[in-house]
Design a protein around this motif. Sequence first.
Motif, mmCIF file in Angstrom:
data_model
loop_
_atom_site.group_PDB
_atom_site.id
_atom_site.type_symbol
_atom_site.label_atom_id
_atom_site.label_comp_id
_atom_site.label_asym_id
_atom_site.label_seq_id
_atom_site.Cartn_x
_atom_site.Cartn_y
_atom_site.Cartn_z
ATOM 1 N N GLU A 1 -31.823 -21.533 25.287
ATOM 2 C CA GLU A 1 -32.522 -20.818 26.366
ATOM 3 C C GLU A 1 -34.008 -20.938 26.072
ATOM 4 O O GLU A 1 -34.466 -20.557 24.999
ATOM 5 N N ARG A 2 -34.744 -21.514 27.011
ATOM 6 C CA ARG A 2 -36.151 -21.802 26.753
ATOM 7 C C ARG A 2 -37.061 -21.129 27.782
ATOM 8 O O ARG A 2 -36.673 -20.930 28.936
ATOM 9 N N GLU A 3 -38.237 -20.764 27.322
ATOM 10 C CA GLU A 3 -39.195 -20.066 28.180
ATOM 11 C C GLU A 3 -40.054 -21.079 28.934
ATOM 12 O O GLU A 3 -40.662 -21.957 28.329
ATOM 13 N N ILE A 4 -40.067 -20.957 30.244
ATOM 14 C CA ILE A 4 -40.876 -21.837 31.087
ATOM 15 C C ILE A 4 -41.762 -20.966 31.974
ATOM 16 O O ILE A 4 -41.613 -19.738 32.015
ATOM 17 N N ASP A 5 -42.678 -21.592 32.699
ATOM 18 C CA ASP A 5 -43.625 -20.830 33.514
ATOM 19 C C ASP A 5 -42.929 -19.928 34.526
ATOM 20 O O ASP A 5 -43.381 -18.819 34.806
ATOM 21 N N GLY A 6 -41.803 -20.392 35.080
ATOM 22 C CA GLY A 6 -41.122 -19.632 36.114
ATOM 23 C C GLY A 6 -40.094 -18.639 35.604
ATOM 24 O O GLY A 6 -39.434 -17.975 36.389
ATOM 25 N N GLY A 7 -39.930 -18.534 34.272
ATOM 26 C CA GLY A 7 -38.939 -17.607 33.720
ATOM 27 C C GLY A 7 -38.197 -18.227 32.553
ATOM 28 O O GLY A 7 -38.798 -18.628 31.563
ATOM 29 N N LEU A 8 -36.863 -18.341 32.680
ATOM 30 C CA LEU A 8 -36.036 -18.893 31.611
ATOM 31 C C LEU A 8 -35.207 -20.063 32.132
ATOM 32 O O LEU A 8 -34.757 -20.048 33.276
ATOM 33 N N GLU A 9 -35.032 -21.057 31.282
ATOM 34 C CA GLU A 9 -34.211 -22.217 31.613
ATOM 35 C C GLU A 9 -33.206 -22.415 30.476
ATOM 36 O O GLU A 9 -33.556 -22.319 29.304
ATOM 37 N N THR A 10 -31.946 -22.671 30.809
ATOM 38 C CA THR A 10 -30.923 -22.918 29.790
ATOM 39 C C THR A 10 -30.503 -24.380 29.843
ATOM 40 O O THR A 10 -30.166 -24.903 30.914
ATOM 41 N N ILE A 11 -30.565 -25.039 28.676
ATOM 42 C CA ILE A 11 -30.173 -26.440 28.596
ATOM 43 C C ILE A 11 -29.133 -26.615 27.493
ATOM 44 O O ILE A 11 -29.016 -25.773 26.598
ATOM 45 N N LYS A 12 -28.385 -27.692 27.580
ATOM 46 C CA LYS A 12 -27.422 -28.027 26.535
ATOM 47 C C LYS A 12 -27.793 -29.394 25.989
ATOM 48 O O LYS A 12 -27.954 -30.350 26.756
ATOM 49 N N ILE A 13 -27.988 -29.479 24.675
ATOM 50 C CA ILE A 13 -28.386 -30.734 24.049
ATOM 51 C C ILE A 13 -27.442 -31.074 22.904
ATOM 52 O O ILE A 13 -26.914 -30.193 22.236
ATOM 53 N N LYS A 14 -27.211 -32.361 22.729
ATOM 54 C CA LYS A 14 -26.338 -32.812 21.648
ATOM 55 C C LYS A 14 -27.133 -32.935 20.348
ATOM 56 O O LYS A 14 -28.315 -33.253 20.347
ATOM 57 N N MET A 15 -26.467 -32.659 19.233
ATOM 58 C CA MET A 15 -27.083 -32.863 17.924
ATOM 59 C C MET A 15 -26.841 -34.296 17.483
ATOM 60 O O MET A 15 -25.848 -34.899 17.884
ATOM 61 N N PRO A 16 -27.782 -34.859 16.679
ATOM 62 C CA PRO A 16 -28.961 -34.222 16.089
ATOM 63 C C PRO A 16 -30.037 -33.944 17.128
ATOM 64 O O PRO A 16 -30.144 -34.642 18.129
ATOM 65 N N ALA A 17 -30.825 -32.899 16.863
ATOM 66 C CA ALA A 17 -31.807 -32.462 17.857
ATOM 67 C C ALA A 17 -33.012 -31.813 17.184
ATOM 68 O O ALA A 17 -32.977 -31.455 16.004
ATOM 69 N N VAL A 18 -34.055 -31.638 17.987
ATOM 70 C CA VAL A 18 -35.263 -30.932 17.561
ATOM 71 C C VAL A 18 -35.420 -29.686 18.420
ATOM 72 O O VAL A 18 -35.316 -29.759 19.649
ATOM 73 N N VAL A 19 -35.644 -28.538 17.776
ATOM 74 C CA VAL A 19 -35.843 -27.272 18.488
ATOM 75 C C VAL A 19 -37.183 -26.688 18.059
ATOM 76 O O VAL A 19 -37.521 -26.706 16.868
ATOM 77 N N THR A 20 -37.969 -26.185 19.019
ATOM 78 C CA THR A 20 -39.205 -25.486 18.661
ATOM 79 C C THR A 20 -39.092 -24.020 19.067
ATOM 80 O O THR A 20 -38.620 -23.704 20.157
ATOM 81 N N ALA A 21 -39.515 -23.159 18.160
ATOM 82 C CA ALA A 21 -39.301 -21.717 18.302
ATOM 83 C C ALA A 21 -40.421 -21.040 19.070
ATOM 84 O O ALA A 21 -41.603 -21.232 18.773
ATOM 85 N N ASP A 22 -40.033 -20.232 20.056
ATOM 86 C CA ASP A 22 -40.996 -19.422 20.792
ATOM 87 C C ASP A 22 -41.026 -18.014 20.194
ATOM 88 O O ASP A 22 -40.211 -17.666 19.330
ATOM 89 N N LEU A 23 -41.933 -17.201 20.685
ATOM 90 C CA LEU A 23 -42.187 -15.885 20.102
ATOM 91 C C LEU A 23 -40.973 -14.971 20.119
ATOM 92 O O LEU A 23 -40.736 -14.204 19.195
ATOM 93 N N ARG A 24 -40.165 -15.040 21.175
ATOM 94 C CA ARG A 24 -39.068 -14.092 21.343
ATOM 95 C C ARG A 24 -37.739 -14.576 20.772
ATOM 96 O O ARG A 24 -36.702 -13.970 21.012
ATOM 97 N N LEU A 25 -37.763 -15.668 20.007
ATOM 98 C CA LEU A 25 -36.507 -16.168 19.435
ATOM 99 C C LEU A 25 -35.920 -15.182 18.429
ATOM 100 O O LEU A 25 -34.709 -14.966 18.386
ATOM 101 N N ASN A 26 -36.769 -14.570 17.620
ATOM 102 C CA ASN A 26 -36.304 -13.584 16.638
ATOM 103 C C ASN A 26 -37.511 -12.851 16.056
ATOM 104 O O ASN A 26 -38.655 -13.148 16.393
#
Length: 254
Positions: free
Chosen positions: A162-187
């Motif tokens: 679940e990723r933060e975009i200008d219009g709100g939230l977007e949910t994507i599904k990606i196969k591993m191996p992958a790269v993830v970047t953490a936003d402020l509200r992840l934890n």
Amino acid sequence: MSARVLVGVKRVIDYAVKIRVKPDKTGVVTDGVKHSMNPFCEIAIEEAVRLKEKKLIKEVIAVSCGPQQSQETIRTALAMGADRGIHVDVSGKDYENLGPLQVSKILAALAKKEDVRLIILGKQAIDDDCNQTGQMTAALLDWPQGTFASQVDFQEDSLKVEREIDGGLETIKIKMPAVVTADLRLNEPRYATLPNIMKAKKKKIDTVKPSDLGVDLSSQLEVLSVEEPSQRQAGVKVETVEDLIKKLRDSGRI
């Protein structure tokens, strides 16, 4: 799952420090200035450690690029729960020219060397605010990417992000191996406890040079000048809308 996770941790000037530009305008003053781990990197480490606690991954590797002092940042990551560290020794002129592309090349090389299935990075660093390293690393490896993540869920050999975009939230599904970047509200990152800080001193940190990884740190960018933001003029209070319009008209704004 037996996957390894590589987490980038950047040493930056502490967020509470007032930044000062050098008199010769070649950069900012770093000597004698408090440094700490980039806050978004703390979130990335926390997410990796939580995945390990859920037994979804087997090992968390913290990596930092920079001079000897970068090992302090790695030790912080180890105290938070990372298993081992890799210090990529970069100093002098190479460190001054170290940008997102050079770091991405290093991370991509380490991902192959360590056979990792997931790279987690902070979405950006608070010193340069580039927000490029995660995207460049994914491009170099030709891996899917989930940037600005506010929630990450494992689903067998894929990730739901679940990723933060200008219009709100977007949910994507990606196969591993992958790269993830953490936003402020992840934890919310944990504090390193004293017993864990002591344990971290015994954990292993390997030191390598970019040349050991076959990475060329040459840069095509040249910094011409670093300058303080211009001083803002004091504001003026007005009592009525009519006064505001008159002020704007008198100053040639309308």
